[in-house]
Design a protein around this motif. Structure first.
Motif, PDB file in Angstrom:
ATOM      1  N   LEU A  75      22.295  55.761  28.822  1.00  0.00           N
ATOM      2  CA  LEU A  75      22.262  57.142  28.337  1.00  0.00           C
ATOM      3  C   LEU A  75      23.041  57.261  27.035  1.00  0.00           C
ATOM      4  O   LEU A  75      22.564  57.876  26.069  1.00  0.00           O
ATOM      5  CB  LEU A  75      22.870  58.085  29.386  1.00  0.00           C
ATOM      6  N   HIS A  76      24.230  56.674  27.017  1.00  0.00           N
ATOM      7  CA  HIS A  76      25.055  56.732  25.813  1.00  0.00           C
ATOM      8  C   HIS A  76      24.308  56.143  24.617  1.00  0.00           C
ATOM      9  O   HIS A  76      24.311  56.727  23.529  1.00  0.00           O
ATOM     10  CB  HIS A  76      26.372  55.989  26.036  1.00  0.00           C
ATOM     11  N   GLY A  77      23.657  55.003  24.815  1.00  0.00           N
ATOM     12  CA  GLY A  77      22.910  54.376  23.721  1.00  0.00           C
ATOM     13  C   GLY A  77      21.792  55.267  23.201  1.00  0.00           C
ATOM     14  O   GLY A  77      21.604  55.409  21.984  1.00  0.00           O
ATOM     15  N   ILE A  78      21.057  55.892  24.117  1.00  0.00           N
ATOM     16  CA  ILE A  78      19.956  56.771  23.706  1.00  0.00           C
ATOM     17  C   ILE A  78      20.496  57.975  22.940  1.00  0.00           C
ATOM     18  O   ILE A  78      20.024  58.299  21.850  1.00  0.00           O
ATOM     19  CB  ILE A  78      19.126  57.229  24.931  1.00  0.00           C
ATOM     20  N   VAL A  79      21.488  58.649  23.516  1.00  0.00           N
ATOM     21  CA  VAL A  79      21.996  59.871  22.891  1.00  0.00           C
ATOM     22  C   VAL A  79      22.699  59.558  21.571  1.00  0.00           C
ATOM     23  O   VAL A  79      22.589  60.326  20.607  1.00  0.00           O
ATOM     24  CB  VAL A  79      22.902  60.667  23.862  1.00  0.00           C
ATOM     25  N   LYS A  85      20.234  60.331  14.285  1.00  0.00           N
ATOM     26  CA  LYS A  85      19.021  60.873  13.656  1.00  0.00           C
ATOM     27  C   LYS A  85      19.135  62.373  13.393  1.00  0.00           C
ATOM     28  O   LYS A  85      18.245  62.963  12.801  1.00  0.00           O
ATOM     29  CB  LYS A  85      17.800  60.642  14.562  1.00  0.00           C
ATOM     30  N   GLY A  86      20.224  63.004  13.880  1.00  0.00           N
ATOM     31  CA  GLY A  86      20.374  64.443  13.725  1.00  0.00           C
ATOM     32  C   GLY A  86      19.563  65.224  14.742  1.00  0.00           C
ATOM     33  O   GLY A  86      19.145  66.353  14.488  1.00  0.00           O
ATOM     34  N   VAL A  87      19.328  64.609  15.907  1.00  0.00           N
ATOM     35  CA  VAL A  87      18.534  65.229  16.974  1.00  0.00           C
ATOM     36  C   VAL A  87      19.473  65.703  18.082  1.00  0.00           C
ATOM     37  O   VAL A  87      20.353  64.971  18.514  1.00  0.00           O
ATOM     38  CB  VAL A  87      17.499  64.216  17.544  1.00  0.00           C
ATOM     39  N   ASP A  98      24.753  69.251  26.462  1.00  0.00           N
ATOM     40  CA  ASP A  98      23.995  69.874  25.387  1.00  0.00           C
ATOM     41  C   ASP A  98      24.707  69.535  24.081  1.00  0.00           C
ATOM     42  O   ASP A  98      25.712  70.164  23.740  1.00  0.00           O
ATOM     43  CB  ASP A  98      23.935  71.393  25.614  1.00  0.00           C
ATOM     44  N   THR A  99      24.214  68.524  23.379  1.00  0.00           N
ATOM     45  CA  THR A  99      24.901  68.077  22.163  1.00  0.00           C
ATOM     46  C   THR A  99      24.712  69.022  20.988  1.00  0.00           C
ATOM     47  O   THR A  99      25.206  68.746  19.897  1.00  0.00           O
ATOM     48  CB  THR A  99      24.454  66.657  21.742  1.00  0.00           C
ATOM     49  N   VAL A 107      31.725  66.941  26.284  1.00  0.00           N
ATOM     50  CA  VAL A 107      31.315  66.351  27.566  1.00  0.00           C
ATOM     51  C   VAL A 107      30.642  64.999  27.327  1.00  0.00           C
ATOM     52  O   VAL A 107      30.913  64.027  28.026  1.00  0.00           O
ATOM     53  CB  VAL A 107      30.377  67.307  28.347  1.00  0.00           C
ATOM     54  N   PHE A 108      29.783  64.932  26.313  1.00  0.00           N
ATOM     55  CA  PHE A 108      29.123  63.661  26.028  1.00  0.00           C
ATOM     56  C   PHE A 108      30.134  62.599  25.598  1.00  0.00           C
ATOM     57  O   PHE A 108      30.028  61.441  25.975  1.00  0.00           O
ATOM     58  CB  PHE A 108      28.030  63.803  24.966  1.00  0.00           C
TER      59      PHE A 108
END
Length: 184
Positions: A75-79, A85-87, A98-99, A107-108
Motif C-alpha cells: 500500500l505504501h509503495g502504491i500511495v 504523480k500529484g494524485v 485521504d491524502t 495517517v498515511f
C-alpha cells in the motif's frame, strides 16, 4: 480539478464487483477500473492500467484497503507513487485515509512508518532463522532428490532394458529428469 477514478477488485470469478463499482460511482468516480484477481496476485493488469491512467490532480478512490494492496508495504509503495504523480487517494470505508487532507497525510505517514518497521522486523527474524539453521548445520533450499544412489539405480534400470518412461515411473522422477541424468 482532476478526475475521480475508482478501482474495484474481487478475488474470484464467483464474486461480483458491481456493488463496489456502484459505491465508487456514487462517490463521484467518472471511471471505474475493475478486475477479478486475488489480492496476493502480483500480476494485476487492470490495477497497472488504472495507475498509469491517473494524472496530476486526479484522485484514486477505493471502497476498502484490502481491495488495493497485499500488505502495508505494498500500500505504501502504491500511495507513494500516487503522491509523486500529484494524485490524491481516498478510502470510502476509512475517511481518515485521504491524502487530499492534512489529517489523511498524517495517517498515511504513520502507516508508512509501520510498514517500514514491519519490514525491518521481518528481515531481522529471517536473518535470525538463517543463522540458527547454519549453526545447526542446515543449509537452505529443498533436500536434494538426485543422489548418487538414484543415479546408479537409473543407470541399472536403463541397462536392464527399461525405457526412459518406465525408469521415470519406477524411480518417481519425470522423464526429463531421467533423460538429464542419463546424458550428464
Amino acid at each position: 480539478m482532476g478526475e475521480i477514478i475508482g478501482y474495484a477488485r474481487v478475488s474470484s470469478a464467483g464474486q461480483a464487483y458491481d456493488l463496489q463499482a456502484a459505491r465508487l460511482e456514487g462517490a463521484g468516480a467518472s471511471k471505474v477500473f475493475a478486475e477479478k484477481k486475488s489480492g496476493l496476485d502480483n500480476d494485476r493488469p487492470v490495477l497497472d492500467s488504472c495507475l498509469q491512467y491517473l494524472r496530476e490532480g486526479d484522485t484514486l478512490i477505493i471502497t476498502k484497503l484490502d481491495r488495493l494492496a497485499r500488505s502495508t508495504s505494498h500500500l505504501h509503495g502504491i500511495v507513494e507513487g500516487l503522491i509523486k504523480k500529484g494524485v490524491g487517494f481516498k478510502v470510502l470505508d476509512d475517511p481518515t485515509l485521504d491524502t487530499t487532507t492534512r489529517t489523511g497525510k498524517l495517517v498515511f505517514g504513520i502507516l508508512a512508518s509501520i510498514a517500514e518497521f514491519e519490514t525491518a522486523l521481518r528481515k531481522e527474524r529471517q536473518m535470525e532463522g538463517i543463522a540458527k539453521a547454519k549453526a545447526e548445520g542446515r543449509v537452505g533450499g529443498r533436500p536434494k532428490l538426485v543422489t548418487d544412489e538414484t543415479v546408479a539405480e537409473i543407470a541399472r534400470l536403463r541397462h536392464e532394458g527399461l525405457s526412459i518412461r518406465q525408469v521415470a515411473a519406477q524411480i518417481g522422477f519425470s522423464k526429463a529428469t531421467v533423460q538429464k541424468i542419463l546424458t550428464a
